[in-house]
Design a protein around this motif. Sequence first.
Motif, PDB file in Angstrom:
ATOM      1  N   UNK A  23      -0.376   1.819   4.853  1.00  0.00           N
ATOM      2  CA  UNK A  23       0.715   2.605   5.436  1.00  0.00           C
ATOM      3  C   UNK A  23       2.087   1.961   5.246  1.00  0.00           C
ATOM      4  N   UNK A  24       2.119   0.786   4.624  1.00  0.00           N
ATOM      5  CA  UNK A  24       3.392   0.112   4.389  1.00  0.00           C
ATOM      6  C   UNK A  24       3.802   0.127   2.917  1.00  0.00           C
ATOM      7  N   UNK A  25       2.981   0.751   2.074  1.00  0.00           N
ATOM      8  CA  UNK A  25       3.253   0.736   0.638  1.00  0.00           C
ATOM      9  C   UNK A  25       4.241   1.827   0.242  1.00  0.00           C
ATOM     10  N   UNK A  26       4.992   1.544  -0.829  1.00  0.00           N
ATOM     11  CA  UNK A  26       5.861   2.563  -1.407  1.00  0.00           C
ATOM     12  C   UNK A  26       4.999   3.562  -2.183  1.00  0.00           C
ATOM     13  N   UNK A  27       5.595   4.658  -2.562  1.00  0.00           N
ATOM     14  CA  UNK A  27       4.846   5.671  -3.321  1.00  0.00           C
ATOM     15  C   UNK A  27       4.325   5.086  -4.626  1.00  0.00           C
ATOM     16  N   UNK A  28       5.143   4.303  -5.320  1.00  0.00           N
ATOM     17  CA  UNK A  28       4.709   3.693  -6.578  1.00  0.00           C
ATOM     18  C   UNK A  28       3.567   2.716  -6.334  1.00  0.00           C
ATOM     19  N   UNK A  29       3.664   1.943  -5.263  1.00  0.00           N
ATOM     20  CA  UNK A  29       2.596   0.999  -4.943  1.00  0.00           C
ATOM     21  C   UNK A  29       1.303   1.735  -4.592  1.00  0.00           C
TER      22      UNK A  29
END
Length: 306
Positions: A23-29
């Motif tokens: 839930x802390x990742x960016x869309x790219x990640x």
Amino acid sequence: MNNLEERGHLLTEQINPNSQNLDQLSSLELVELFNAEDAQTLKAIAMAKNELAKTIDLTTAALRKGGRLFYIGAGTSGRLGVLDAAECPPTFCTPPEMVQGIIAGGAAALLRSSEDLEDKLEDGAQAIAQRQITELDVVVGITAGGTTPFVHGAIDAAKGRGATTICISCVPYEQVEIYADVDIRLLSGPEIVAGSTRLKAGTVTKMALNIISTGVMVRLGKVYGNRMVDVAVTNRKLHDRALRIIQDLTDLNRTEAGYLLERSGRRVKLALLMHWTGVEPETGDRLLEEHQGNLRAALNSTIINS
């Protein structure tokens, strides 16, 4: 079979250490993580290659004798089975009864979640009885976690009727015992979202079903080279594909290919046989029937007899 109520130990229910901070990742990640995790599905298929090959052989032999292939499952697993079955008639011109999908809850469960319907062994057994499964048939139970009562009931009932039974699951042998003639384990690991088996488990199951159904159809002679020569010409896209197959495999232009296709009754396999041997449609039909629909075998027979 282990206690179906105890699921926390299953591989498909475990926590994936690579997605603890999902839930802390960016869309790219997120995309990169999904891509990395999905790579495990290829390894899972490779580890199950022998069981998949055995399934293709057993199913091919059964269908040659007039048997049928059934996929049965609940939720995502059931939907994947229905999808694969539904794609066989347009791709390989199979009769709709040859490959069938059964999902807990019936057609309504394809559009709306009905996971509560997977918990009854007797419903799976009843589904087998309703289809009048016999020793000629093959029943493939699909259950990602390996514990779905609906699927176990169906497999047990199918075995009782003498059918060939296959089970596809995504958990190790030691976690769940499944009594089927072929036990396919697709170990793609814990899901990115814990327990959400529509992800990697769903992907690897779809891959396995693609391999099984396509492999069987190839063995049944519904493919020549890598062309789907049994394609059902039912719309403009498939009509165009049929013409391109004929053009690719012959020296005909599009107009000539179209004329040949119409003469054959829009059957690509027959059209090719007519073109290569000079036979009339009736003779071509007889040759294909004599060789169980195998175009290459029918062609070879004309060479031997000429």
